[in-house]
Enzyme design. Structure first.
Site, PDB file in Angstrom:
ATOM      1  N   SER A 123       3.123  -2.029  10.441  1.00 29.67           N
ATOM      2  CA  SER A 123       4.571  -2.110  10.693  1.00 29.67           C
ATOM      3  C   SER A 123       5.143  -3.504  10.421  1.00 29.67           C
ATOM      4  O   SER A 123       6.052  -3.955  11.114  1.00 29.67           O
ATOM      5  CB  SER A 123       4.909  -1.653  12.113  1.00 29.67           C
ATOM      6  OG  SER A 123       4.511  -0.313  12.297  1.00 29.67           O
TER       7      SER A 123
ATOM      8  N   LYS B 217       0.162   4.264  -0.340  1.00 30.61           N
ATOM      9  CA  LYS B 217      -0.472   5.468   0.234  1.00 30.61           C
ATOM     10  C   LYS B 217      -0.178   6.677  -0.663  1.00 30.61           C
ATOM     11  O   LYS B 217      -0.085   6.527  -1.873  1.00 30.61           O
ATOM     12  CB  LYS B 217      -0.007   5.664   1.674  1.00 30.61           C
ATOM     13  CG  LYS B 217      -0.205   4.397   2.512  1.00 30.61           C
ATOM     14  CD  LYS B 217      -0.051   4.604   3.981  1.00 30.61           C
ATOM     15  CE  LYS B 217      -0.277   3.277   4.683  1.00 30.61           C
ATOM     16  NZ  LYS B 217      -0.281   3.370   6.126  1.00 30.61           N
TER      17      LYS B 217
ATOM     18  N   HIS C  89      -9.692   1.160   4.567  1.00 30.64           N
ATOM     19  CA  HIS C  89      -8.446   1.384   5.302  1.00 30.64           C
ATOM     20  C   HIS C  89      -8.708   2.349   6.464  1.00 30.64           C
ATOM     21  O   HIS C  89      -9.501   3.279   6.338  1.00 30.64           O
ATOM     22  CB  HIS C  89      -7.373   1.949   4.363  1.00 30.64           C
ATOM     23  CG  HIS C  89      -6.016   1.931   4.990  1.00 30.64           C
ATOM     24  ND1 HIS C  89      -5.607   2.903   5.873  1.00 30.64           N
ATOM     25  CD2 HIS C  89      -5.003   1.039   4.908  1.00 30.64           C
ATOM     26  CE1 HIS C  89      -4.387   2.612   6.291  1.00 30.64           C
ATOM     27  NE2 HIS C  89      -3.999   1.479   5.724  1.00 30.64           N
TER      28      HIS C  89
ATOM     29  N   GLU D 285      -7.112   4.760   7.565  1.00 26.29           N
ATOM     30  CA  GLU D 285      -6.883   6.178   7.264  1.00 26.29           C
ATOM     31  C   GLU D 285      -8.098   6.782   6.563  1.00 26.29           C
ATOM     32  O   GLU D 285      -8.443   7.941   6.777  1.00 26.29           O
ATOM     33  CB  GLU D 285      -5.607   6.339   6.421  1.00 26.29           C
ATOM     34  CG  GLU D 285      -4.362   6.125   7.284  1.00 26.29           C
ATOM     35  CD  GLU D 285      -3.174   5.534   6.558  1.00 26.29           C
ATOM     36  OE1 GLU D 285      -3.130   5.545   5.319  1.00 26.29           O
ATOM     37  OE2 GLU D 285      -2.266   5.028   7.262  1.00 26.29           O
TER      38      GLU D 285
ATOM     39  N   ASN E 162       0.874  -1.172   0.000  1.00 26.80           N
ATOM     40  CA  ASN E 162       0.000   0.000   0.000  1.00 26.80           C
ATOM     41  C   ASN E 162       0.916   1.228   0.000  1.00 26.80           C
ATOM     42  O   ASN E 162       1.487   1.564   1.026  1.00 26.80           O
ATOM     43  CB  ASN E 162      -0.883  -0.052   1.262  1.00 26.80           C
ATOM     44  CG  ASN E 162      -1.723   1.197   1.428  1.00 26.80           C
ATOM     45  OD1 ASN E 162      -1.790   2.037   0.528  1.00 26.80           O
ATOM     46  ND2 ASN E 162      -2.371   1.321   2.580  1.00 26.80           N
TER      47      ASN E 162
ATOM     48  N   GLU F 264      -5.687  -4.838  10.429  1.00 24.69           N
ATOM     49  CA  GLU F 264      -4.656  -3.840  10.688  1.00 24.69           C
ATOM     50  C   GLU F 264      -4.979  -3.092  11.979  1.00 24.69           C
ATOM     51  O   GLU F 264      -5.795  -2.165  11.968  1.00 24.69           O
ATOM     52  CB  GLU F 264      -4.594  -2.827   9.539  1.00 24.69           C
ATOM     53  CG  GLU F 264      -4.288  -3.449   8.194  1.00 24.69           C
ATOM     54  CD  GLU F 264      -3.721  -2.405   7.219  1.00 24.69           C
ATOM     55  OE1 GLU F 264      -2.582  -2.568   6.793  1.00 24.69           O
ATOM     56  OE2 GLU F 264      -4.431  -1.438   6.916  1.00 24.69           O
TER      57      GLU F 264
ATOM     58  N   GLY G 133       2.224   2.341  10.753  1.00 30.66           N
ATOM     59  CA  GLY G 133       3.196   3.424  10.601  1.00 30.66           C
ATOM     60  C   GLY G 133       3.865   3.838  11.901  1.00 30.66           C
ATOM     61  O   GLY G 133       4.540   4.860  11.963  1.00 30.66           O
TER      62      GLY G 133
HETATM   63  P1  PGA Z   1       2.624   0.297   7.667  1.00 28.32           P
HETATM   64  O1  PGA Z   1       1.198   0.512   6.966  1.00 28.32           O
HETATM   65  O2  PGA Z   1       3.195  -0.968   7.139  1.00 28.32           O
HETATM   66  O3  PGA Z   1       3.432   1.511   7.276  1.00 28.32           O
HETATM   67  O4  PGA Z   1       2.384   0.235   9.137  1.00 28.32           O
HETATM   68  C1  PGA Z   1       0.326  -0.546   6.741  1.00 28.32           C
HETATM   69  C2  PGA Z   1      -0.980  -0.042   6.141  1.00 28.32           C
HETATM   70  O5  PGA Z   1      -1.474   1.008   6.570  1.00 28.32           O
HETATM   71  O6  PGA Z   1      -1.567  -0.683   5.233  1.00 28.32           O
END
Ligand code: PGA
Length: 255
Positions: A214, A12, A96, A98, A10, A168, A174
């Site tokens: 992460s 982003k 997601h 976000e 992803n 997640e 992140g």
């Molecule tokens: P990350 O993001 O690996 O940077 O924690 C995962 C995601 O949001 O899909």
């Protein structure tokens, strides 16, 4: 029940078309035609076309990060499944955290998108997960259940072969904090149980459930060796071809 591992990047809001094409070419040259793991990369809308061309002929597949549940029309700023299909996108990330947090997406809206993507031949990656506050209040399983079943309202058993679920935990995205493999497996196991209950074991046991938050080469092996963790949805570590391909390699080695 053996399920094929699934590693999705992803990206982003990162990478210009030029940068995306370069990263995608590097990934495509490493993965080549090896389809033993499903490898999907999800760039921004503006990079989709270039990335699509860069991965052509390799086993890497293309995904988008969102879509709007309409065919066309007056929906300023939105993208339809047909437009995604046109650039050969096969997957779409939906729900997601976000998007839930910054764009107010509800389970009902996510559900509309899941159904519309399935009807329009784009495979949804349905994301679910609890916040830190919810975990500390011991609400994790309830939140995950509500988001999972809310996202799958009206989705038939016959469509579930096209659905991928991503767990997640929001507090792990992140942040560098990963759920321990045991914590993650506990939630993945309950997601599996909910799918089995709703659709029957023969269907539920086939659904891939990804872990996200992460995930990186250093922690992938242990996570991927858990019974119900069938891959990863990768943010930060997907922005570099070496770390992303190390994750693909970890999935290849996983039991
Ligand atoms: P990350 O993001 O690996 O940077 O924690 C995962 C995601 O949001 O899909």
């Amino acid at each position: 029940m053996s399920r094929k591992y699934f590693i999705a990047g992803n990206w982003k809001m990162n990478k210009t078309p030029e940068e995306g094409a370069k990263l995608a070419s590097e990934i495509a040259s490493i993965v080549s035609k090896d389809a033993s793991v499903d490898v999907v990369i999800c760039p921004t809308f503006t990079a989709l076309d270039r990335v699509s061309q860069a991965i052509e002929g390799s086993a890497v597949k293309l995904g988008a990060q969102n879509l709007y549940p309409k065919t066309s029309g007056a929906y300023t700023g939105e993208i339809s499944p047909e437009m995604l299909r046109e650039v050969f996108a096969k997957f779409v990330i939906l729900g997601h955290s976000e998007r839930r947090e910054y764009f107010g997406e509800s389970d009902a809206f996510v559900n509309e998108k899941v159904k519309f993507s399935l009807e329009n031949l784009i495979n949804p990656i349905l994301c679910i997960g609890e916040t830190l506050e919810q975990r500390e209040a011991d609400e994790t399983l309830e939140v995950v259940k509500t988001q999972l079943l809310g996202g799958l309202v009206g989705v038939e058993a016959s469509q579930m072969g096209s659905v991928v679920v991503a767990y997640e935990p929001v507090w792990a995205i992140g942040t560098g904090k990963t759920a321990t493999p045991k914590m993650a497996q506990e939630v993945h196991g309950s997601i599996r149980a909910l799918l089995n209950e709703k659709y029957g074991d023969a269907v539920g046991e086939k659904v891939r459930i990804l872990y996200g938050g992460s995930m990186k080469p250093a922690n992938a092996e242990e996570l991927l060796s858990q019974k119900d963790i069938d891959g990863g949805l990768i943010g930060g570590a997907a922005l570099d071809s070496n770390s992303f391909c190390d994750l693909v390699a970890a999935a290849k080695r996983a039991p």
